[in-house]
Design a protein around this motif. Structure first.
Motif, PDB file in Angstrom:
ATOM      1  N   SER A  32       0.826  -1.208   0.000  1.00  0.00           N
ATOM      2  CA  SER A  32       0.000   0.000   0.000  1.00  0.00           C
ATOM      3  C   SER A  32       0.858   1.255   0.000  1.00  0.00           C
ATOM      4  O   SER A  32       0.539   2.240  -0.678  1.00  0.00           O
ATOM      5  CB  SER A  32      -0.932  -0.001   1.217  1.00  0.00           C
ATOM      6  N   SER A  80       0.670   3.827  -3.060  1.00  0.00           N
ATOM      7  CA  SER A  80       0.149   5.152  -2.735  1.00  0.00           C
ATOM      8  C   SER A  80       1.178   6.240  -3.009  1.00  0.00           C
ATOM      9  O   SER A  80       0.858   7.277  -3.613  1.00  0.00           O
ATOM     10  CB  SER A  80      -0.297   5.197  -1.270  1.00  0.00           C
ATOM     11  N   THR A 127       0.946   8.944  -6.074  1.00  0.00           N
ATOM     12  CA  THR A 127       0.903  10.359  -5.712  1.00  0.00           C
ATOM     13  C   THR A 127       1.963  11.155  -6.457  1.00  0.00           C
ATOM     14  O   THR A 127       1.680  12.232  -7.015  1.00  0.00           O
ATOM     15  CB  THR A 127       1.095  10.515  -4.196  1.00  0.00           C
ATOM     16  N   TYR A 134      -4.844   4.414 -10.342  1.00  0.00           N
ATOM     17  CA  TYR A 134      -4.996   5.476  -9.346  1.00  0.00           C
ATOM     18  C   TYR A 134      -4.606   6.832  -9.919  1.00  0.00           C
ATOM     19  O   TYR A 134      -5.248   7.849  -9.629  1.00  0.00           O
ATOM     20  CB  TYR A 134      -4.149   5.154  -8.122  1.00  0.00           C
ATOM     21  N   PHE A 168      -2.989  10.576  -1.749  1.00  0.00           N
ATOM     22  CA  PHE A 168      -2.467   9.478  -0.929  1.00  0.00           C
ATOM     23  C   PHE A 168      -3.596   8.797  -0.159  1.00  0.00           C
ATOM     24  O   PHE A 168      -3.647   7.559  -0.093  1.00  0.00           O
ATOM     25  CB  PHE A 168      -1.411  10.013   0.041  1.00  0.00           C
ATOM     26  N   CYS A 197      -5.651   6.589  -2.494  1.00  0.00           N
ATOM     27  CA  CYS A 197      -4.934   5.361  -2.844  1.00  0.00           C
ATOM     28  C   CYS A 197      -4.849   4.407  -1.648  1.00  0.00           C
ATOM     29  O   CYS A 197      -4.954   3.183  -1.814  1.00  0.00           O
ATOM     30  CB  CYS A 197      -3.529   5.699  -3.339  1.00  0.00           C
ATOM     31  N   TRP A 198      -4.661   4.935  -0.476  1.00  0.00           N
ATOM     32  CA  TRP A 198      -4.526   4.111   0.730  1.00  0.00           C
ATOM     33  C   TRP A 198      -5.829   3.383   1.055  1.00  0.00           C
ATOM     34  O   TRP A 198      -5.821   2.239   1.494  1.00  0.00           O
ATOM     35  CB  TRP A 198      -4.113   4.998   1.900  1.00  0.00           C
TER      36      TRP A 198
END
Length: 276
Positions: free
Chosen positions: A73, A77, A81, A145, A203, A206-207
């Motif tokens: 992750s 992430s 980003t 993402y 972030f 995505c997390w």
């Protein structure tokens, strides 16, 4: 009692049911995460465990392979980003400062894309990644993402770029600075707060994302944190709720800390450029 104090107390009384409703799931999560396993499903249930069992977190970490999932992750992430900002910053500068055909249409297009949910496009994304050979690969998740956060990032940053005085850019132009030099030497230093807030939003998305991760990833070694936490519940005959809640708490703490520390900045970041 002063009128402002009375008004504040009245507002908190009105908001208290909502606060209790919002905090209730977190209270259940924390209580279950630190209970001995025999007390998790005990009837009648008790809010307070007979002992605070922090060993649950150690047992969960060893039994659920959460460490690799946390690392995956973080990699996904952070990479998404950075890539998203690398593309969004010059695009936002162009949308804010450069005149080109279809500029208004481009800005409207950014808003329209925010109405699309990943669930609507998940089949097309899977077929695209399958043709590229990216299924069950973390780069597939990174690209997805970036695609879903790019329009939001450009919109946020171009709104902030528009608040920067044109006189600074004109002075740099008279000194012979190119568009790239103006972006690098003037806009980026002044836009660091907006870039930071945009990075936080990307972030966090995505997390916390689950649908795309579940669609594109297959093997447990590639699982992200949300997918690994879901695997503790989905498809199991017996659910170890102490492990599930401990893993959920571990996944929630970073996001909660970020929101708590940057609450004012996050709220102001959403209204950047709204008033000139």
């Amino acid at each position: 009692m002063e009128n402002p104090v009375r008004k504040s107390i009245l507002m908190w009384l009105c908001l208290s049911p909502l606060v209790i409703l919002i905090l209730f799931p977190f209270a259940v999560m924390i209580s279950t995460a630190v209970k001995p396993r025999v007390e998790v499903l005990m009837y009648p249930p008790s809010w307070f465990p007979s002992e605070i069992r922090l060993q649950n977190f150690v047992d969960m970490w060893q039994a659920t392979r959460l460490g690799p999932a946390v690392l995956n992750s973080l990699i996904v992430s952070i990479t998404a980003t950075v890539l998203c900002l690398l593309v969004a910053i010059p695009a936002a500068y162009a949308a804010a400062r450069m005149e080109f055909t279809g500029r208004k249409l481009f800005r409207q297009f950014l808003l329209v894309t925010q109405m699309l949910s990943p669930i609507v496009l998940v089949l097309g994304i899977f077929r695209l990644m399958a043709k590229m050979g990216f299924v069950d690969q973390l780069p597939a998740l990174v690209l997805a993402y970036v695609a879903f956060n790019l329009a939001f990032s450009v919109w946020m940053l171009q709104a902030y770029f528009q608040t920067i005085p044109r006189e600074l850019e004109e002075a740099a132009t008279l000194d012979g600075a190119s568009a790239i030099q103006r972006l690098w030497r003037i806009f980026l230093p002044l836009a660091i707060p907006a870039i930071g807030i945009t990075a936080v939003f990307i972030f966090i998305y995505c997390w916390n994302e689950f649908v795309l991760a579940m669609t594109l990833l297959r093997t447990p070694e590639k699982s992200t944190l949300t997918l690994q936490t879901f695997s503790l519940v989905g498809g199991r005959y017996q659910v170890e709720w102490d492990h599930v809640m401990a893993a959920t708490l571990v996944a929630s703490v970073p996001v909660a800390v970020i929101f708590a520390l940057l609450q004012r900045s996050l709220v102001s970041g959403l209204t950047v450029g709204a008033v000139k």
